[in-house]
Every structure is written in structure tokens, then in C-alpha cells.
Design a protein around this motif. Structure first.
Motif, PDB file in Angstrom:
ATOM      1  N   LEU A   1      -2.992  -1.735   1.866  1.00 55.42           N
ATOM      2  CA  LEU A   1      -2.661  -0.376   2.302  1.00 55.42           C
ATOM      3  C   LEU A   1      -3.890   0.375   2.788  1.00 55.42           C
ATOM      4  N   ARG A   2      -4.986   0.242   2.086  1.00 57.29           N
ATOM      5  CA  ARG A   2      -6.222   0.891   2.524  1.00 57.29           C
ATOM      6  C   ARG A   2      -6.700   0.272   3.836  1.00 57.29           C
ATOM      7  N   LYS A   3      -6.625  -1.052   3.922  1.00 53.96           N
ATOM      8  CA  LYS A   3      -7.078  -1.772   5.115  1.00 53.96           C
ATOM      9  C   LYS A   3      -6.276  -1.374   6.355  1.00 53.96           C
ATOM     10  N   TYR A   4      -4.977  -1.180   6.179  1.00 59.21           N
ATOM     11  CA  TYR A   4      -4.113  -0.875   7.319  1.00 59.21           C
ATOM     12  C   TYR A   4      -3.811   0.613   7.447  1.00 59.21           C
ATOM     13  N   ASN A   5      -4.694   1.443   6.936  1.00 59.78           N
ATOM     14  CA  ASN A   5      -4.693   2.896   7.181  1.00 59.78           C
ATOM     15  C   ASN A   5      -3.424   3.609   6.724  1.00 59.78           C
ATOM     16  N   VAL A   6      -2.886   3.229   5.591  1.00 59.52           N
ATOM     17  CA  VAL A   6      -1.708   3.911   5.048  1.00 59.52           C
ATOM     18  C   VAL A   6      -2.215   5.079   4.200  1.00 59.52           C
ATOM     19  N   PRO A   7      -1.830   6.311   4.546  1.00 60.68           N
ATOM     20  CA  PRO A   7      -2.310   7.479   3.783  1.00 60.68           C
ATOM     21  C   PRO A   7      -1.843   7.425   2.330  1.00 60.68           C
ATOM     22  N   ARG A   8      -2.780   7.599   1.420  1.00 61.91           N
ATOM     23  CA  ARG A   8      -2.481   7.548  -0.007  1.00 61.91           C
ATOM     24  C   ARG A   8      -1.536   8.680  -0.400  1.00 61.91           C
ATOM     25  N   PHE A   9      -0.543   8.357  -1.224  1.00 62.64           N
ATOM     26  CA  PHE A   9       0.470   9.257  -1.769  1.00 62.64           C
ATOM     27  C   PHE A   9       1.482   9.748  -0.736  1.00 62.64           C
ATOM     28  N   GLY A  10       1.489   9.162   0.449  1.00 64.75           N
ATOM     29  CA  GLY A  10       2.522   9.477   1.434  1.00 64.75           C
ATOM     30  C   GLY A  10       3.784   8.683   1.132  1.00 64.75           C
ATOM     31  N   GLY A  11       4.841   8.952   1.845  1.00 64.97           N
ATOM     32  CA  GLY A  11       6.117   8.270   1.627  1.00 64.97           C
ATOM     33  C   GLY A  11       6.022   6.765   1.817  1.00 64.97           C
ATOM     34  N   LEU A  12       5.340   6.342   2.875  1.00 57.87           N
ATOM     35  CA  LEU A  12       5.183   4.915   3.141  1.00 57.87           C
ATOM     36  C   LEU A  12       4.366   4.247   2.029  1.00 57.87           C
ATOM     37  N   TRP A  13       3.339   4.923   1.582  1.00 59.85           N
ATOM     38  CA  TRP A  13       2.504   4.410   0.494  1.00 59.85           C
ATOM     39  C   TRP A  13       3.349   4.207  -0.755  1.00 59.85           C
ATOM     40  N   TRP A  14       4.157   5.215  -1.126  1.00 60.87           N
ATOM     41  CA  TRP A  14       5.005   5.107  -2.318  1.00 60.87           C
ATOM     42  C   TRP A  14       6.023   3.974  -2.183  1.00 60.87           C
ATOM     43  N   ALA A  15       6.585   3.810  -0.994  1.00 60.57           N
ATOM     44  CA  ALA A  15       7.575   2.743  -0.797  1.00 60.57           C
ATOM     45  C   ALA A  15       6.950   1.369  -1.041  1.00 60.57           C
ATOM     46  N   TRP A  16       5.776   1.130  -0.461  1.00 59.29           N
ATOM     47  CA  TRP A  16       5.117  -0.160  -0.651  1.00 59.29           C
ATOM     48  C   TRP A  16       4.638  -0.341  -2.088  1.00 59.29           C
ATOM     49  N   MET A  17       4.150   0.726  -2.709  1.00 58.83           N
ATOM     50  CA  MET A  17       3.664   0.610  -4.083  1.00 58.83           C
ATOM     51  C   MET A  17       4.820   0.322  -5.050  1.00 58.83           C
ATOM     52  N   ALA A  18       5.935   1.012  -4.884  1.00 61.79           N
ATOM     53  CA  ALA A  18       7.096   0.778  -5.752  1.00 61.79           C
ATOM     54  C   ALA A  18       7.626  -0.638  -5.561  1.00 61.79           C
ATOM     55  N   SER A  19       7.703  -1.065  -4.311  1.00 65.66           N
ATOM     56  CA  SER A  19       8.185  -2.409  -4.031  1.00 65.66           C
ATOM     57  C   SER A  19       7.253  -3.459  -4.633  1.00 65.66           C
ATOM     58  N   THR A  20       5.955  -3.234  -4.532  1.00 66.07           N
ATOM     59  CA  THR A  20       4.989  -4.170  -5.113  1.00 66.07           C
ATOM     60  C   THR A  20       5.101  -4.188  -6.632  1.00 66.07           C
ATOM     61  N   PHE A  21       5.292  -3.024  -7.239  1.00 63.51           N
ATOM     62  CA  PHE A  21       5.422  -2.979  -8.697  1.00 63.51           C
ATOM     63  C   PHE A  21       6.630  -3.776  -9.164  1.00 63.51           C
ATOM     64  N   VAL A  22       7.721  -3.689  -8.432  1.00 57.18           N
ATOM     65  CA  VAL A  22       8.939  -4.389  -8.850  1.00 57.18           C
ATOM     66  C   VAL A  22       8.853  -5.878  -8.542  1.00 57.18           C
ATOM     67  N   GLU A  23       8.559  -6.230  -7.299  1.00 57.52           N
ATOM     68  CA  GLU A  23       8.674  -7.638  -6.919  1.00 57.52           C
ATOM     69  C   GLU A  23       7.370  -8.401  -6.823  1.00 57.52           C
ATOM     70  N   GLY A  24       6.264  -7.728  -6.637  1.00 57.67           N
ATOM     71  CA  GLY A  24       4.978  -8.414  -6.594  1.00 57.67           C
ATOM     72  C   GLY A  24       4.679  -9.083  -5.274  1.00 57.67           C
ATOM     73  N   TRP A  25       4.508 -10.391  -5.291  1.00 52.76           N
ATOM     74  CA  TRP A  25       4.019 -11.141  -4.135  1.00 52.76           C
ATOM     75  C   TRP A  25       4.883 -10.999  -2.894  1.00 52.76           C
ATOM     76  N   GLY A  26       6.157 -10.757  -3.034  1.00 56.58           N
ATOM     77  CA  GLY A  26       7.040 -10.621  -1.869  1.00 56.58           C
ATOM     78  C   GLY A  26       6.612  -9.479  -0.961  1.00 56.58           C
ATOM     79  N   ALA A  27       6.117  -8.398  -1.545  1.00 57.85           N
ATOM     80  CA  ALA A  27       5.635  -7.272  -0.741  1.00 57.85           C
ATOM     81  C   ALA A  27       4.404  -7.680   0.053  1.00 57.85           C
ATOM     82  N   PHE A  28       3.524  -8.470  -0.543  1.00 58.08           N
ATOM     83  CA  PHE A  28       2.336  -8.952   0.173  1.00 58.08           C
ATOM     84  C   PHE A  28       2.740  -9.820   1.360  1.00 58.08           C
ATOM     85  N   VAL A  29       3.726 -10.674   1.140  1.00 62.49           N
ATOM     86  CA  VAL A  29       4.209 -11.555   2.204  1.00 62.49           C
ATOM     87  C   VAL A  29       4.750 -10.725   3.365  1.00 62.49           C
ATOM     88  N   ARG A  30       5.534  -9.687   3.057  1.00 62.81           N
ATOM     89  CA  ARG A  30       6.118  -8.855   4.116  1.00 62.81           C
ATOM     90  C   ARG A  30       5.048  -8.057   4.859  1.00 62.81           C
TER      91      ARG A  30
END
Length: 156
Positions: free
Chosen positions: A110-139
Motif C-alpha cells: 500500500l505504501r509502495k503503490y501510493n495508497v493514502p493511509r486511513f482512506g477508504g481504499l486503504w481500509w478495504a485492503w487492510m480489512a481484506s488482508t486481516f481476514v484472508e491474508g495472502w489472497g489480498a497480496f495475490v490480488r
């Protein structure tokens, strides 16, 4: 630089050097892709885990989880005893792993690809990563690979 006509190319090379040194990509992650197929199945499984496993009483007789598993599966009572036994250590282990994955996602993608911290997109990816883990990295990696290909085609 010998003339002002070289300024544009010099500025572009300075920008490339700076982004490379900072480990920041010139590409920006702009959208969230929800899990699908096998990743969606893992997502659902982990949600069920997070809803049932933290409460140790779910694995004792009289609880809905215990009654459902023991009545629908031949080895259900043994599995419930096993889950009851490992629950404190396992929940701690799983939460530690998932929190580590969230931290790694934020720092490596997220930092590498310029996703603003605490924005909606950031929360979506963080929540998805917390639940599923590696699948979010793959996507994320697949999405950014597609963006790199688009950029490469546009340059040629």
C-alpha cells in the motif's frame, strides 16, 4: 546539463531515481478487488473462524457449534474436544499471523503503490488482508502487474 532542453529528461531521470530509492512505484493502486473463487471460500472460512473460535464455550456440550458439529459428523465430539484444548494458543497464533500480514501489506504494497493511509481504499485492503491474508497480496500483485503492462503498451 548544457541546455534547458535537457531539463525534461533530467527531471524524469531524477524522479525515477528518487522513487526507486524510496521504494515507491510510479504506479498508483486505485481500486479494490474483492476475493473470488477459492479466495472467497477462504475469506468465508476465516470469517466463520473469527466468529466461532475466540469463544471457547462454543466447543462445550450445549453450544450451537458443538451440537451442530457433533450431530453431523462422526468425529465431531473429538474435533470439539481438540478445538477446546488448542483454542487459547491457536487464537493467539492466528491473530498474530493476521496482524503481521496487515503490517506487511501496508509497508510492502500500500505504501509502495501510493495508497493514502486511513482512506477508504486503504481500509478495504487492510480489512481484506486481516481476514484472508495472502489472497489480498495475490490480488494486489496481479492488479499492479496489469497496470504495468498497460503502461508498457502505452509507451510503445
Amino acid at each position: 546539463m548544457t541546455s534547458y532542453t535537457e531539463a525534461r529528461t533530467r527531471l524524469a531521470s531524477l524522479d525515477a531515481a528518487a522513487t526507486s530509492a524510496l521504494n515507491v512505484s510510479p504506479l498508483t493502486l486505485k481500486k479494490y478487488i474483492r476475493p473470488g473463487g477459492f479466495q472467497a471460500a477462504i475469506f468465508i472460512f476465516v470469517i466463520i473462524f473469527f466468529l466461532t473460535f475466540p469463544r471457547r464455550a462454543n466447543f462445550l456440550p450445549g453450544a450451537y457449534v458443538y451440537d451442530f458439529v457433533s450431530s453431523n459428523w462422526r468425529y465431531g465430539k473429538s474435533v470439539m474436544w481438540f478445538c477446546f484444548t488448542i483454542q487459547p494458543v491457536y487464537v493467539t497464533f492466528v491473530l498474530t499471523i493476521h496482524i503481521a500480514e496487515v503490517i506487511y501489506m501496508e509497508r510492502s504494497r500500500l505504501r509502495k503503490y501510493n495508497v493514502p493511509r486511513f482512506g477508504g481504499l486503504w481500509w478495504a485492503w487492510m480489512a481484506s488482508t486481516f481476514v484472508e491474508g495472502w489472497g489480498a497480496f495475490v490480488r494486489v500483485d496481479k492488479l499492479m502487474r496489469e497496470e504495468e503492462e498497460k503502461k508498457a503498451k502505452a509507451e510503445h
